[in-house]
Design a protein around this motif. Sequence first.
Motif, PDB file in Angstrom:
ATOM      1  N   VAL A   1     -15.625   9.601  43.488  1.00  0.00           N
ATOM      2  CA  VAL A   1     -16.476   9.696  42.299  1.00  0.00           C
ATOM      3  C   VAL A   1     -16.310   8.466  41.421  1.00  0.00           C
ATOM      4  O   VAL A   1     -15.259   7.818  41.415  1.00  0.00           O
ATOM      5  N   ASP A   2     -17.371   8.158  40.677  1.00  0.00           N
ATOM      6  CA  ASP A   2     -17.314   7.066  39.701  1.00  0.00           C
ATOM      7  C   ASP A   2     -16.946   7.576  38.312  1.00  0.00           C
ATOM      8  O   ASP A   2     -16.527   6.801  37.452  1.00  0.00           O
TER       9      ASP A   2
ATOM     10  N   SER B   1     -19.097   4.868  44.175  1.00  0.00           N
ATOM     11  CA  SER B   1     -19.535   5.898  45.111  1.00  0.00           C
ATOM     12  C   SER B   1     -20.900   6.453  44.776  1.00  0.00           C
ATOM     13  O   SER B   1     -21.449   7.242  45.540  1.00  0.00           O
ATOM     14  N   ALA B   2     -21.465   6.086  43.607  1.00  0.00           N
ATOM     15  CA  ALA B   2     -22.752   6.619  43.149  1.00  0.00           C
ATOM     16  C   ALA B   2     -22.701   8.138  43.043  1.00  0.00           C
ATOM     17  O   ALA B   2     -23.686   8.828  43.307  1.00  0.00           O
TER      18      ALA B   2
ATOM     19  N   VAL C   1     -30.490  14.514  35.008  1.00  0.00           N
ATOM     20  CA  VAL C   1     -30.197  13.169  34.515  1.00  0.00           C
ATOM     21  C   VAL C   1     -29.629  12.290  35.623  1.00  0.00           C
ATOM     22  O   VAL C   1     -30.013  11.122  35.772  1.00  0.00           O
ATOM     23  N   LEU C   2     -28.713  12.837  36.411  1.00  0.00           N
ATOM     24  CA  LEU C   2     -28.090  12.043  37.472  1.00  0.00           C
ATOM     25  C   LEU C   2     -29.110  11.628  38.529  1.00  0.00           C
ATOM     26  O   LEU C   2     -29.067  10.497  39.034  1.00  0.00           O
TER      27      LEU C   2
ATOM     28  N   ARG D   1     -19.745   1.682  50.223  1.00  0.00           N
ATOM     29  CA  ARG D   1     -19.746   1.158  48.857  1.00  0.00           C
ATOM     30  C   ARG D   1     -18.406   1.430  48.190  1.00  0.00           C
ATOM     31  O   ARG D   1     -17.865   0.586  47.474  1.00  0.00           O
ATOM     32  N   ALA D   2     -17.859   2.624  48.403  1.00  0.00           N
ATOM     33  CA  ALA D   2     -16.580   2.969  47.786  1.00  0.00           C
ATOM     34  C   ALA D   2     -15.460   2.070  48.311  1.00  0.00           C
ATOM     35  O   ALA D   2     -14.630   1.584  47.556  1.00  0.00           O
ATOM     36  N   LEU D   3     -15.455   1.848  49.639  1.00  0.00           N
ATOM     37  CA  LEU D   3     -14.400   1.035  50.228  1.00  0.00           C
ATOM     38  C   LEU D   3     -14.482  -0.420  49.767  1.00  0.00           C
ATOM     39  O   LEU D   3     -13.475  -1.111  49.669  1.00  0.00           O
ATOM     40  N   SER D   4     -15.697  -0.870  49.469  1.00  0.00           N
ATOM     41  CA  SER D   4     -15.866  -2.262  49.038  1.00  0.00           C
ATOM     42  C   SER D   4     -15.692  -2.424  47.544  1.00  0.00           C
ATOM     43  O   SER D   4     -15.837  -3.524  47.019  1.00  0.00           O
TER      44      SER D   4
END
Length: 340
Positions: A118-119, A56-57, A86-87, A49-52
């Motif tokens: 990280v987001d 990174s969630a 919360v996360l 996901r990060a690479l795309s």
Amino acid sequence: MKDVARRAGVSESAVSFALNGRPGVSAATRERVLRVAQQLGWRPSAAARALSGEGSATVGLVLARPARTLGVESFFLGLVSGVQEVLAARGLGLLFQVVEDVAAECAVHRRWWAEHRVDGLLVVDPRERDPRPALLAELGLPAVLVGAPGRDAAPPGAPVTVLRSDDAAAMASVVEHLCALGHRRIVHVAGPPELAHTRARIASLRTEAAARDLPEVASLTTDYSDAQGAEVTRRLLASAHPPTALVYDNDVMAVAGLAVAAARGVPVPAGLSVVAWEDSVLCRTAHPPLTALARDPAAFGRVAAGLLLPLLDGAAPADVPAALPRLLVRRSTGRAYGAP
């Protein structure tokens, strides 16, 4: 994807469309693919996901303090538990690291940003001349600056929400309580001098002392450890004019100071009043129980994490005041010795 495609009887491209919520497949196909993926225990890859560019969630938190001082502090454990609560409800992970100083923390932030780890970030312990807000603005990383004295802690245009703590007002409430009990020699056993909240507390004590004509008031900085809290207490109690009240910047130092007073035969509160910043089980179970400023660290963590979520969704940054700590009066504070 091959496994899901084989079992669902569709192409790999159809699987990709379905799992990523993109058009190109029918509702029935999407439902079948998602059902098969669930049966196979499929979860999205954070690295992929990060690479795309999909994120990174994950949210990052770095503590720039010597590790030896964190093992005995309950506040950060409560803070992290509130953040995680919360996360987790949002399906986000927490990436946590402890470093020795703020320069190392900045290096970690840069590395996480470069690696798409990280987001967003939760940034704690604001400092005087803090380099981190400018770095966050440069990197464009959404962040919540936790415990800052004011909105000006974040550069204009930076995606940084400020969760403000009014340490000056909290210190004023402590001084008011002690002055009402006749105390005029008050010493503040403070935390590290570079922290913004330490400076705010010191400045507030000086302001209150000037307004109330209290010439024998001082602040002494420490590293938050029980060892330094005890050492400062010994020095103060051995002085020619010892204080009648001590205000400690955390519970660990307050309990250490209480032990020093007991060892020297100084009764609390008859001979010395003691106040702790950040109420905890240590404060409640000490003998006598400690008067303390109470702030729920888990609730504080939940608020901080809750403020980060809108930033991750593209919302504008905000300036939010934190709840003022309440002074819980217990048996460690009493009338100053010799006061009418």
